[in-house]
Motif scaffolding. Structure first.
Motif, PDB file in Angstrom:
ATOM      1  N   TRP A   9       0.842  -1.202   0.000  1.00 12.96           N
ATOM      2  CA  TRP A   9       0.000   0.000   0.000  1.00 12.96           C
ATOM      3  C   TRP A   9       0.873   1.247   0.000  1.00 12.96           C
ATOM      4  O   TRP A   9       0.616   2.208  -0.721  1.00 12.96           O
ATOM      5  CB  TRP A   9      -0.908   0.015   1.232  1.00 12.96           C
ATOM      6  N   THR A  10       1.924   1.225   0.814  1.00  7.26           N
ATOM      7  CA  THR A  10       2.801   2.380   0.926  1.00  7.26           C
ATOM      8  C   THR A  10       3.555   2.609  -0.375  1.00  7.26           C
ATOM      9  O   THR A  10       3.661   3.737  -0.844  1.00  7.26           O
ATOM     10  CB  THR A  10       3.780   2.186   2.107  1.00  7.26           C
ATOM     11  N   ARG A  11       4.090   1.540  -0.958  1.00  4.26           N
ATOM     12  CA  ARG A  11       4.818   1.676  -2.235  1.00  4.26           C
ATOM     13  C   ARG A  11       3.901   2.174  -3.346  1.00  4.26           C
ATOM     14  O   ARG A  11       4.282   3.043  -4.124  1.00  4.26           O
ATOM     15  CB  ARG A  11       5.436   0.340  -2.642  1.00  4.26           C
ATOM     16  N   THR A  12       2.725   1.602  -3.426  1.00  3.03           N
ATOM     17  CA  THR A  12       1.779   2.020  -4.459  1.00  3.03           C
ATOM     18  C   THR A  12       1.409   3.486  -4.263  1.00  3.03           C
ATOM     19  O   THR A  12       1.336   4.248  -5.232  1.00  3.03           O
ATOM     20  CB  THR A  12       0.503   1.150  -4.421  1.00  3.03           C
ATOM     21  N   GLY A  13       1.209   3.880  -3.031  1.00  3.67           N
ATOM     22  CA  GLY A  13       0.888   5.282  -2.742  1.00  3.67           C
ATOM     23  C   GLY A  13       2.009   6.209  -3.142  1.00  3.67           C
ATOM     24  O   GLY A  13       1.781   7.265  -3.746  1.00  3.67           O
ATOM     25  N   SER A  14       3.235   5.829  -2.847  1.00  4.10           N
ATOM     26  CA  SER A  14       4.390   6.652  -3.212  1.00  4.10           C
ATOM     27  C   SER A  14       4.522   6.765  -4.728  1.00  4.10           C
ATOM     28  O   SER A  14       4.800   7.839  -5.257  1.00  4.10           O
ATOM     29  CB  SER A  14       5.677   6.058  -2.631  1.00  4.10           C
ATOM     30  N   ALA A  15       4.304   5.653  -5.419  1.00  7.99           N
ATOM     31  CA  ALA A  15       4.383   5.662  -6.884  1.00  7.99           C
ATOM     32  C   ALA A  15       3.311   6.584  -7.480  1.00  7.99           C
ATOM     33  O   ALA A  15       3.579   7.333  -8.424  1.00  7.99           O
ATOM     34  CB  ALA A  15       4.226   4.249  -7.428  1.00  7.99           C
TER      35      ALA A  15
END
Length: 65
Positions: A9-15
């Protein structure tokens, strides 16, 4: 599994935030207000996803105690 889900979730949000920043900048440079707005929306969605990922981490840590 839960840890990976929160990280995802965090990686997708950052992307999404990065993608949104690029879209907004390109839209601004090209004078394309629609692209600018879509970029801002992606940034907001990314921030929310990051927050959800952080919340999942917090809840998981609290439950472990």
């Amino acid at each position: 599994m839960e840890i990976l889900e929160a990280v995802q979730w965090t990686r997708t949000g950052s992307a999404k935030q990065i993608k949104g920043s690029i879209m907004e900048a390109v839209g601004k440079a090209a004078g394309d207000t629609k692209l600018q707005s879509e970029g801002k929306a992606d940034q907001a969605e990314g921030k929310i996803q990051n927050a959800v990922g952080g919340l999942k981490d917090t809840v998981r840590d609290a439950v472990k105690k």
